[in-house]
Design an enzyme around this catalytic site. Structure first.
Site, PDB file in Angstrom:
ATOM      1  N   CYS A  38      -2.673  24.758  -6.550  1.00  0.00           N
ATOM      2  CA  CYS A  38      -3.963  24.152  -6.212  1.00  0.00           C
ATOM      3  C   CYS A  38      -4.061  22.773  -6.848  1.00  0.00           C
ATOM      4  O   CYS A  38      -3.159  22.322  -7.554  1.00  0.00           O
ATOM      5  CB  CYS A  38      -5.124  25.030  -6.697  1.00  0.00           C
ATOM      6  SG  CYS A  38      -5.211  25.143  -8.497  1.00  0.00           S
ATOM      7  N   CYS A  41      -3.658  22.574 -10.583  1.00  0.00           N
ATOM      8  CA  CYS A  41      -2.261  22.535 -11.045  1.00  0.00           C
ATOM      9  C   CYS A  41      -1.756  21.099 -11.060  1.00  0.00           C
ATOM     10  O   CYS A  41      -1.112  20.652 -12.026  1.00  0.00           O
ATOM     11  CB  CYS A  41      -1.368  23.367 -10.127  1.00  0.00           C
ATOM     12  SG  CYS A  41      -1.802  25.112 -10.036  1.00  0.00           S
ATOM     13  N   ASP A 462      -3.894 -15.506  12.115  1.00  0.00           N
ATOM     14  CA  ASP A 462      -3.122 -16.735  12.165  1.00  0.00           C
ATOM     15  C   ASP A 462      -2.701 -16.952  13.618  1.00  0.00           C
ATOM     16  O   ASP A 462      -2.325 -16.001  14.308  1.00  0.00           O
ATOM     17  CB  ASP A 462      -1.891 -16.607  11.263  1.00  0.00           C
ATOM     18  CG  ASP A 462      -1.056 -17.866  11.278  1.00  0.00           C
ATOM     19  OD1 ASP A 462      -1.573 -18.913  10.881  1.00  0.00           O
ATOM     20  OD2 ASP A 462       0.119 -17.786  11.686  1.00  0.00           O
ATOM     21  N   ASP A 663       2.401 -13.656  10.036  1.00  0.00           N
ATOM     22  CA  ASP A 663       3.815 -13.288  10.174  1.00  0.00           C
ATOM     23  C   ASP A 663       4.766 -14.162   9.378  1.00  0.00           C
ATOM     24  O   ASP A 663       5.919 -13.803   9.192  1.00  0.00           O
ATOM     25  CB  ASP A 663       4.227 -13.339  11.656  1.00  0.00           C
ATOM     26  CG  ASP A 663       4.328 -14.777  12.166  1.00  0.00           C
ATOM     27  OD1 ASP A 663       3.506 -15.602  11.731  1.00  0.00           O
ATOM     28  OD2 ASP A 663       5.217 -15.064  12.984  1.00  0.00           O
ATOM     29  N   ASP A 667       2.089 -17.366   5.290  1.00  0.00           N
ATOM     30  CA  ASP A 667       0.939 -16.458   5.395  1.00  0.00           C
ATOM     31  C   ASP A 667       0.866 -15.495   4.212  1.00  0.00           C
ATOM     32  O   ASP A 667      -0.153 -14.818   4.035  1.00  0.00           O
ATOM     33  CB  ASP A 667       1.019 -15.632   6.690  1.00  0.00           C
ATOM     34  CG  ASP A 667       0.903 -16.491   7.935  1.00  0.00           C
ATOM     35  OD1 ASP A 667       0.180 -17.501   7.878  1.00  0.00           O
ATOM     36  OD2 ASP A 667       1.538 -16.157   8.951  1.00  0.00           O
TER      37      ASP A 667
END
Length: 778
Positions: A38, A41, A462, A663, A667
């Protein structure tokens, strides 16, 4: 590549060398924890790891049964991490050194399959014996039957039938509870063991020494049916839980299964089929039609179309020729080609995707902190409530039934309070959604990024390479001389541009090739810096460049040509002028064209209630034209690369939660500054490292998918937490007997066990609904 500690088999990240006076080194290890039942634990293991010397940070995920530990290798080792887990009363699964990720995953799957079969056997034993115990226990409810039965012998028979349920089917509950007790901790198994153990021990005493109870005016009642039924019901929940947890990690298994098993390697003059593990860097590999690409590499020769859908989700095959990159696990469709191996093992794109998904599934979302905090104190609190329930019922109930009512309600509180649902609420949803995202080309770096994405209200795009293709293309070809043969003229233009290295020249050559025009030879090529180029083609002198070149060469523009050039410039296009033998012959309009899907994706983002803002280094006129084409109302123009992050800050200062999509290398600062960064997969590695989410396709629909997936995931987690909290909040008082004084309602421990199992299964089922994401949005 990952290393392993030979003594423990625990995988660790490489330990970088550095100067002795430099910053403290750090390493990361992933441990597969055994014995957790659980969230409590997981919290106990995490506390033990965090306290270990040299450990900087530890995260333990109950759903994946893994711990991710960041530690200082000068102060801690994998062996000390293993000792810390064992100190908490749990184990670490051993791994064989030098095994591949696929082999490790296969071994994990085998172990889980064996554990699942063992769990089912325990369930069938418990269910079969309970099916006999229940009707025998009900004999006492029928006076006509009970008068003919020796109650003492019946109790001994029930004891014999219940023994295997307790000692075989329920053994792990008791051993786990004992281990937790030895380490001064408590977990879900503590509640089950104390509850069923109390009912069984009381029944055992009533069976062996019934006169002890009779002398005190009490009926020696037994609760063997309660003990057996609770264990059987909890095992039902465990079986369903393990089955569902296996389904949540299906994405990892399917990704691993995509890998090719062998490669056809060319060494010298011979070809060999070798196992994938034996492929080395710089090997030359032959790929025939219909075969999988074995690993990442660079095409040396040949031509083919490759299905990369498993990486990008794009259904159309991608044309490959010499100089193009290919990736492992993609499928060669038509021709044959040879490639040089550039990446193997953990460095391949597929392995990185698997690692990213594993890390995301093992990470912890901020929304989970509340559940973690509650789980840490939940079990001790429940034990206290159960004891208080027993004391109050024993003191206040009628003397003839006080012990029975106290015991039944004590057991019911312990059983219904098991916090399985609470521990599964967040990680199961994270596991399913990150796997589903990977299937659709959206790679989520961690759970925090997944959660943050749902808060976004502004998407900053962008322009170049994100909204547009990021490379110039010929959009207009305008022959000026009425008698000119447009195609023959274009062949002459392309012949000159083939000899130029300028990006605009490459766009012209691509345009001619798309028209299917054969190449012509050119002689006397001369590049004119900043203006254009000239050469002789088929006995004609061809001049191509900007208007300054024509002026310098004494070529006059006709009124028609000047007017058409002005129109092209008005559309934010670069104009290339072509002169043939000293006379203006044609013009070409060149621009960075929009991606086919940009306008539709931006419209979808706006319909989702998001403001979309564009950012570009282009002038305001060009920016306005592009923004108009895709339906964007606000944009930033003439933004220098180092100012992009400042534009993100400006939007954040307005109180906006910003998702930045880019990309390029320039950036990366803006992606890191944004609340959530999304990098186009076709972009640079630096951009992808700075982003929280990577889009494998160069398509803005990936942004829509990422944000929509985040929203649905957070909605699912909130539903799970609501069900878990409400279940425990309402269930515990009812189990304690709060409704009895008014309505005469008590919760049977058997019903409590069934409800507890049902709550965990409902949370898992709710999380698994995310597997339909994408289908429901089509």
């Amino acid at each position: 590549m990952n290393q392993q500690d030979i003594a423990t088999g625990i995988p660790t990240e490489p330990k970088p060398e550095q100067a002795s006076d430099g910053p403290e080194r750090k390493a990361t290890a992933t441990l597969e924890i055994e014995g957790m039942s659980c969230a409590a634990c997981a919290a106990a293991v995490q506390r033990s790891l965090t306290k270990a010397p040299g450990v900087r940070k530890a995260l333990v995920n109950y759903a994946t049964e893994k711990a991710t530990v960041e530690y200082a290798p000068d102060l801690a080792t994998p062996a000390t991490l293993k000792a810390a887990v064992e100190k908490a009363g749990y184990g670490v699964a051993e791994r064989q050194p030098d095994t591949s990720a696929a082999d490790r995953q296969a071994e994990i799957d085998r172990q889980k399959a064996a554990a699942y079969q063992s769990l089912k056997r325990r369930l069938w034993v418990a269910a079969g014996l309970t099916a006999v115990i229940m009707p025998l226990s009900m004999i006492m409810l029928w006076p006509a039957l009970s008068a003919r039965v020796n109650v003492q012998w019946l109790n001994y028979l029930l004891l014999l039938l219940t023994g295997p349920v307790l000692l075989y089917s329920g053994r792990e509950f008791y051993t786990s509870a004992w281990n937790a007790f030895r380490h001064r901790a408590a977990n879900m198994d503590t509640l089950i063991a104390v509850g069923t153990g109390a009912a069984f021990l009381y029944s055992l005493a009533a069976t062996v020494v019934p006169h002890f109870f009779m002398q005190r005016g009490l009926m020696p009642e037994v609760y063997y049916d309660t003990t057996a039924t609770i264990i059987a019901l909890i095992l039902v929940g465990k079986v369903l839980e393990m089955r569902a947890k296996t389904q949540t990690s299906a994405a990892i298994r399917s990704l691993m299964g995509l890998q090719a098993q062998t490669a056809r390697v060319i060494r010298g003059d011979q070809e060999f089929d070798v196992p994938l593990e034996q492929v080395q860097l710089d090997d030359v590999v032959l790929v025939r039609p219909g075969e999988k690409v074995a690993t990442d590499g660079l095409v040396l020769d040949g031509h083919s179309a490759v299905d990369e859908a498993m990486l990008t989700g794009e259904s159309l095959p991608v044309e490959k020729q010499a100089g193009d990159n290919v990736f492992g696990a993609t499928i060669n469709k038509t021709g044959a080609f040879r490639f040089r191996v550039t990446k193997v093992g953990a460095d391949t794109l597929l392995a990185q995707i698997v690692k990213l998904v594993e890390d995301a599934q093992g990470s912890r979302a901020p929304i989970q902190r509340l559940a973690d905090q509650v789980s840490a104190i939940f079990v001790p609190t429940v034990v206290c409530i159960a004891i208080l329930t027993f004391v109050l019922w024993f003191d206040l109930a009628p003397e003839s039934s006080r012990f029975t009512l106290a015991l039944v309600n004590f057991v019911a509180v312990l059983i219904i309070a098991c916090p399985c649902a609470l521990g599964l609420a967040t990680p199961t949803a994270i596991m399913v959604s990150t796997g589903k995202g990977a299937e659709q080309g959206v790679l989520i770096r961690n759970a925090e990024a997944l959660e943050k994405a749902h808060e976004v209200n502004t998407v900053l795009l962008d322009k170049t390479g994100t909204i547009t293709r990021g490379e110039p293309s010929v959009t207009d070809y305008v022959p000026v001389q009425p008698a000119a043969d447009g195609q023959q003229l274009l062949r002459r233009i392309a012949a000159v541009e083939r000899l130029s290295e300028h990006p605009l020249a490459a766009a012209v050559v691509r345009f001619a090739e798309e028209q299917g025009l054969a190449a012509l030879p050119a002689t006397g090529f001369r590049a004119i810096e900043g203006k254009g180029a000239t050469a002789s083609v088929a006995n004609d002198t061809v001049l191509i460049g900007n208007q300054r070149l024509l002026t310098d060469e004494g070529v006059a523009l006709t009124e028609t040509a000047a007017s058409r050039a002005a129109e092209l410039r008005q559309q934010a296009k670069t104009v290339l002028f072509v002169a043939l033998n000293g006379q203006i012959a044609a013009m070409l309009g060149v621009a960075d064209t929009l991606r086919d899907t940009s306008a539709a994706a931006i419209g979808q983002l706006q319909r989702m209630g998001l403001e979309v803002v564009m950012m570009t280094g282009d002038n305001a006129q060009t920016a306005a034209k592009v923004a108009e084409q895709v339906g964007i109302k606000r944009f930033f123009a003439e933004v220098l690369p180092h100012d992009k992050a400042n534009k993100v800050k400006e939007l954040q200062a307005e109180g906006r939660v910003v998702a930045m999509v880019g990309d390029g290398i320039n950036d990366a600062p803006a992606l890191a500054q944004a609340d959530i960064g999304l990098a186009m997969g076709a972009g640079t590695d630096i951009a992808m490292q700075a982003a929280g989410i990577t889009l494998m396709r160069s398509d803005l629909h990936g942004v829509v998918t990422a944000i929509d997936l985040s929203r649905q995931t957070i909605r699912t987690i909130r539903q799970n937490l609501f069900f878990a909290f409400v279940y425990n909040t309402l269930g515990i008082p009812v189990a304690a007997g709060l409704l009895y004084p008014v309505f005469g309602v008590l919760l049977s421990p058997m019903l409590a066990a069934g409800a507890m199992a049902l709550s965990s299964v409902s949370v898992l089922t709710n999380s698994l609904r995310l597997r339909t994401f994408g289908k429901q949005n089509r």
